[in-house]
Design a protein around this motif. Structure first.
Motif, mmCIF file in Angstrom:
data_model
loop_
_atom_site.group_PDB
_atom_site.id
_atom_site.type_symbol
_atom_site.label_atom_id
_atom_site.label_comp_id
_atom_site.label_asym_id
_atom_site.label_seq_id
_atom_site.Cartn_x
_atom_site.Cartn_y
_atom_site.Cartn_z
ATOM 1 N N GLU A 240 0.809 -1.224 0.000
ATOM 2 C CA GLU A 240 0.000 0.000 0.000
ATOM 3 C C GLU A 240 0.840 1.272 0.000
ATOM 4 O O GLU A 240 0.439 2.280 -0.584
ATOM 5 N N ARG A 241 1.993 1.268 0.658
ATOM 6 C CA ARG A 241 2.861 2.463 0.657
ATOM 7 C C ARG A 241 3.284 2.818 -0.770
ATOM 8 O O ARG A 241 3.296 3.988 -1.153
ATOM 9 N N LYS A 242 3.633 1.809 -1.558
ATOM 10 C CA LYS A 242 4.020 2.063 -2.951
ATOM 11 C C LYS A 242 2.792 2.290 -3.832
ATOM 12 O O LYS A 242 2.779 3.153 -4.700
ATOM 13 N N GLY A 243 1.763 1.497 -3.570
ATOM 14 C CA GLY A 243 0.584 1.531 -4.423
ATOM 15 C C GLY A 243 -0.137 2.856 -4.417
ATOM 16 O O GLY A 243 -0.613 3.320 -5.462
ATOM 17 N N ILE A 244 -0.230 3.497 -3.252
ATOM 18 C CA ILE A 244 -0.994 4.745 -3.194
ATOM 19 C C ILE A 244 -0.304 5.860 -3.980
ATOM 20 O O ILE A 244 -0.963 6.770 -4.479
ATOM 21 N N GLU A 245 1.005 5.781 -4.138
ATOM 22 C CA GLU A 245 1.713 6.794 -4.931
ATOM 23 C C GLU A 245 1.357 6.670 -6.412
ATOM 24 O O GLU A 245 1.361 7.665 -7.140
ATOM 25 N N LEU A 246 1.041 5.459 -6.856
ATOM 26 C CA LEU A 246 0.569 5.262 -8.233
ATOM 27 C C LEU A 246 -0.902 5.623 -8.357
ATOM 28 O O LEU A 246 -1.344 6.164 -9.367
ATOM 29 N N LEU A 247 -1.650 5.333 -7.305
ATOM 30 C CA LEU A 247 -3.095 5.482 -7.338
ATOM 31 C C LEU A 247 -3.570 6.921 -7.165
ATOM 32 O O LEU A 247 -4.487 7.372 -7.867
ATOM 33 N N ALA A 248 -2.986 7.646 -6.237
ATOM 34 C CA ALA A 248 -3.476 8.994 -5.894
ATOM 35 C C ALA A 248 -3.622 9.920 -7.106
ATOM 36 O O ALA A 248 -4.620 10.656 -7.198
ATOM 37 N N PRO A 249 -2.688 9.912 -8.068
ATOM 38 C CA PRO A 249 -2.870 10.793 -9.231
ATOM 39 C C PRO A 249 -4.101 10.442 -10.069
ATOM 40 O O PRO A 249 -4.612 11.292 -10.809
ATOM 41 N N LEU A 250 -4.599 9.217 -9.968
ATOM 42 C CA LEU A 250 -5.754 8.793 -10.756
ATOM 43 C C LEU A 250 -7.072 9.238 -10.140
ATOM 44 O O LEU A 250 -8.114 9.165 -10.782
ATOM 45 N N TRP A 251 -7.047 9.686 -8.891
ATOM 46 C CA TRP A 251 -8.283 10.080 -8.220
ATOM 47 C C TRP A 251 -8.904 11.332 -8.845
ATOM 48 O O TRP A 251 -10.118 11.484 -8.825
ATOM 49 N N LYS A 252 -8.062 12.230 -9.370
ATOM 50 C CA LYS A 252 -8.596 13.481 -9.935
ATOM 51 C C LYS A 252 -8.039 13.778 -11.315
ATOM 52 O O LYS A 252 -8.084 14.910 -11.767
ATOM 53 N N ASP A 253 -7.540 12.766 -11.993
ATOM 54 C CA ASP A 253 -6.865 12.997 -13.263
ATOM 55 C C ASP A 253 -7.791 13.594 -14.318
ATOM 56 O O ASP A 253 -8.759 12.973 -14.759
ATOM 57 N N GLY A 254 -7.509 14.828 -14.716
ATOM 58 C CA GLY A 254 -8.221 15.473 -15.819
ATOM 59 C C GLY A 254 -9.647 15.888 -15.535
ATOM 60 O O GLY A 254 -10.427 16.106 -16.467
ATOM 61 N N ILE A 255 -10.033 15.990 -14.269
ATOM 62 C CA ILE A 255 -11.418 16.341 -13.925
ATOM 63 C C ILE A 255 -11.446 17.523 -12.959
ATOM 64 O O ILE A 255 -10.461 17.811 -12.289
ATOM 65 N N PRO A 256 -12.593 18.214 -12.855
ATOM 66 C CA PRO A 256 -12.675 19.403 -12.001
ATOM 67 C C PRO A 256 -12.727 19.105 -10.508
ATOM 68 O O PRO A 256 -12.393 19.962 -9.692
ATOM 69 N N ALA A 257 -13.182 17.894 -10.144
ATOM 70 C CA ALA A 257 -13.302 17.555 -8.720
ATOM 71 C C ALA A 257 -13.294 16.048 -8.555
ATOM 72 O O ALA A 257 -13.700 15.311 -9.471
ATOM 73 N N PHE A 258 -12.832 15.608 -7.400
ATOM 74 C CA PHE A 258 -12.865 14.188 -7.100
ATOM 75 C C PHE A 258 -14.304 13.663 -7.239
ATOM 76 O O PHE A 258 -15.257 14.309 -6.801
ATOM 77 N N GLY A 259 -14.428 12.510 -7.861
ATOM 78 C CA GLY A 259 -15.743 11.890 -7.996
ATOM 79 C C GLY A 259 -16.437 12.149 -9.325
ATOM 80 O O GLY A 259 -17.434 11.500 -9.650
ATOM 81 N N TRP A 260 -15.930 13.104 -10.119
ATOM 82 C CA TRP A 260 -16.600 13.529 -11.352
ATOM 83 C C TRP A 260 -16.694 12.398 -12.363
ATOM 84 O O TRP A 260 -15.776 11.592 -12.519
ATOM 85 N N GLN A 261 -17.821 12.362 -13.094
ATOM 86 C CA GLN A 261 -18.058 11.359 -14.125
ATOM 87 C C GLN A 261 -18.595 12.048 -15.382
ATOM 88 O O GLN A 261 -19.210 13.105 -15.279
#
Length: 300
Positions: A240-261
């Protein structure tokens, strides 16, 4: 209650932060986050109102709606596919065409075969050019034990790190780079009745959850601290220590706010599912999601 799709891991971090820091309490909510004995039932329990919210997958939401299960995605937790095809680096196979005549391990989940077929077709083959082997969820052991030459169904922000930590570095083929429409791997779902009759609960939940994920984005390693504290003995810290560094950028990639669809993302993936025989009937993808609660949360 929030039913998780899997055991707690870094993709759930924002939920545990919101609970730990009192963000849910600030909204007048007492939230129970749990992993069901059978996570595949999340959409059924949310659809039936036994759980208020749940974590599921875009493909699963579309399948459920085709079966008249009244669930709606109210936030995308991650903006791109995590599912992938992996091979050992030592194999030299780094693109789908290299899988010709090879064994590909899979977990037996509907949709993985169609995803693999799409990826292979993008590179001049079809699924008939490989041998599929159902290895259940023992994907990494099957790969490093050389029972199979490749695996599909493994997350490139999790299983790839597991394999590398065991001394077996892998090549990763990401789905959206090989012909599969870009999709939301994990989504937060509610049922239509909650949205219609208890929107204030969804509003308050979303405000708190967004605060939790914003904290996780700002300090991913602190997010893992909270996750470990909330789930003692259940978290694989080296992964998880390594994984979250890969994952966190994908949470808001290219969108105005977290959660956007977006409508396009849902429509494209629904069409792909229908074209590949994964949906029994046509599903109105625009009704499978809403940005209403993300938009409300952003105003506060």
């Amino acid at each position: 209650s929030v039913a998780l799709d899997w055991f707690p891991w870094s993709n759930h971090a924002g939920l545990f932060i919101a609970r730990e820091k009192g963000y849910f309490k600030d909204e007048g909510l007492e939230v129970n986050i749990y992993t069901p004995a059978d996570p595949s039932t999340v959409l059924q329990t949310v659809g039936a109102g036994r759980d208020d919210f749940g974590i599921s997958y875009e493909a699963s939401v579309l399948l459920a709606r085709a079966q008249d299960v009244p669930v709606v995605s109210i936030a995308a937790l991650v903006q791109h596919p995590l599912n992938s095809v992996m091979t050992l680096k030592s194999s030299g196979i780094d693109r789908p065409s290299g899988l010709k005549g090879k064994k590909v391990g899979h977990p037996g989940i509907p949709g993985n075969e169609a995803m693999l077929d799409t990826m292979l077709k993008k590179d001049g083959l079809t699924v008939k050019d490989v041998e599929l082997v159902n290895v259940g969820y023992d994907l990494v052991p099957a790969l490093i034990g050389k029972k199979v030459d490749a695996i599909i169904g493994a997350y490139w922000v999790h299983e790839s790190i597991d394999a590398e930590n065991l001394g077996f570095p892998v090549n990763v083929m990401r789905m959206e780079q090989w012909g599969v429409p870009d999709f939301y791997e994990l989504v937060l779902v509610a049922n239509e009745k909650t949205i219609r009759e208890r929107p204030q609960v969804a509003d308050r939940f979303m405000r708190a959850m967004l605060r939790g994920y914003e904290d996780a984005i700002q300090d991913p390693q602190k997010a893992i601290d909270v996750l470990i504290k909330a789930n003692p003995g259940a978290i694989s810290e080296p992964i998880e220590r390594k994984g979250i560094e890969l994952l966190a950028p994908l949470w808001k990639d290219g969108i105005p706010a977290f959660g956007w669809q977006t409508k396009e993302r849902w429509a494209d993936f629904a069409k792909w599912m229908q074209d590949n025989g994964l949906l029994d009937k046509k599903v109105d993808a625009t009704k499978a999601f809403t940005n209403r609660f993300v938009e409300e949360a952003r105003k506060k």
